[in-house]
Design a protein around this motif. Sequence first.
Motif, PDB file in Angstrom:
ATOM      1  N   ARG A 245       0.846  -1.191   0.000  1.00 57.92           N
ATOM      2  CA  ARG A 245       0.000   0.000   0.000  1.00 57.92           C
ATOM      3  C   ARG A 245       0.878   1.236   0.000  1.00 57.92           C
ATOM      4  N   LEU A 247       0.507   5.282   0.577  1.00 60.23           N
ATOM      5  CA  LEU A 247      -0.407   6.296   1.070  1.00 60.23           C
ATOM      6  C   LEU A 247       0.259   7.655   1.001  1.00 60.23           C
ATOM      7  N   SER A 267      -5.813   2.705  -7.503  1.00 65.71           N
ATOM      8  CA  SER A 267      -6.414   3.475  -6.422  1.00 65.71           C
ATOM      9  C   SER A 267      -7.522   2.666  -5.768  1.00 65.71           C
ATOM     10  N   ASN A 270      -8.788   5.535  -1.049  1.00 60.08           N
ATOM     11  CA  ASN A 270      -7.879   6.635  -0.711  1.00 60.08           C
ATOM     12  C   ASN A 270      -6.424   6.195  -0.538  1.00 60.08           C
ATOM     13  N   GLU A 271      -6.057   5.109  -1.170  1.00 59.73           N
ATOM     14  CA  GLU A 271      -4.673   4.677  -1.175  1.00 59.73           C
ATOM     15  C   GLU A 271      -4.393   3.941  -2.475  1.00 59.73           C
TER      16      GLU A 271
END
Length: 486
Positions: A245, A247, A267, A270-271
Amino acid sequence: MKVIRPAGVFFTLVFLLSILVEPVPAFAVALDPGDSLPAPSSTDPTRTYFPDTGHYLSGGFRTYWQQHGGLAQFGFPLSEEYSETNPIDGKTYTVQYFERARFEYHPEFKGTPYEIELGLLGVQTIIGRKFDPAPYVPSTSSRYYFTETRHTLSAGFKRYWDSHGGLAIFGFPLSEEFTEGGYTVQYFERNRFEYHPEFSGTEYEVLLGLLGTDSFRLTGHHLPQTFSVRPDSGAVVQGRTLKVRALGSVPSNVIASFNGQKLTFVSQANELVAYTPVASNAALRPQLLLTEIIDNTGVVRRFEQNIGILAGQFEHQTIQLDPAVESSLGSDAEQQRERDRVYSFYNQVTPVKLWSGRFSLPLTGPITTPFGSRRDYVGGGSEIHDAIDFGIPQGTPIKAPQRGMVVLAEFQKVRGGIVIIDHGLGVHSAYFHQSVITVKVGDMLNQGDLIGKVGTTGLSTGAHLHWEIRIGAIGVDPEEWVKRDF
């Protein structure tokens, strides 16, 4: 409990430290102390670069950070070193902000244990607020009473205070415990303790508040764009899948590879998320996860993380092939062309994630060959079987384990009736030796849709389904995808 309080402007302005090294300027220059800087072009043992915030740590501040708790205690640096007027005494010092603290270099104490101090962020934060003092009680082993501030310290906050530096790091308590922002908190001269019940029973049950972040924001300087790269494990078993992931506080470009193999991110909530395989015969040594994130100012952050490789437990099998079957497989050149065709589909990457949730089994039945089995063939030859074989009667329906698009559906000499489903992000599932194929190229399948029926076509010793999942050309254990929600 008798507490010795050093002289100072407000409670503890100085405290015993073991660092006597003067900070040195960062090697790169930012227009604003909060502006992120690019990753170094070469390794420098005298300074540390944090790609998460794009800042450097060096000199005495670096030594203090390392010896007094580091990341867990102070967080990432939010700025480079720069000059700032101290709001408590009005003097100008060299400072550097961190998520949970402000480091200050005090030349007036040069050559003493007080040369580097933590800023009184707790004091600054509660200016204008008033906390009622606690009634006096004698200090005991389970509770401290501080006459200097007329406040107590007990339970989990006391255990944390005792084990993480006590008075020298945090200063005196300025309040009792109370509820703020949804958490039980207590203010100290240099920070705020927070109880996080969501981490109960872990080392993160008590965390320091982000007073460094809050205070640096109030200075008017730029808070850096923040990024992190989080593999779901620091060590992966051979034949398993690593989820990565990325971020960030702002949209960014991400370029990453694992052991030289490119990752494709998508995507998701939100990551950015990517999946990378570990081969069933991967060398048992750390492999490099290399990630470069380009923020919206063009600064490149470089993350280098070593992922350990753990040994898998695999069976050994000896297989006797029917000579008549072997003779029907075609020449070596024909077999190679067939293999190249199959792998050309495995190596295609659809840059979207088509599946959602866990995979299901394509059918129910006994597993005759577990994933990763090492096979020796009577008469010569061996292979690693990066798939699961189900011993199941001919004609048994085969169901799609997840959503995806059919990219290959045909009969071949070695693999027999074969279907390959593209699930996106380089993830494919394949089904060999079918007697009947009920789908065609271009079909978009949902979980549970019929693919075909079990057979014994191609290189097969009896009716069975050969089921594999590959990320790129590398096979991974399908059972992991059934058990885990990727």
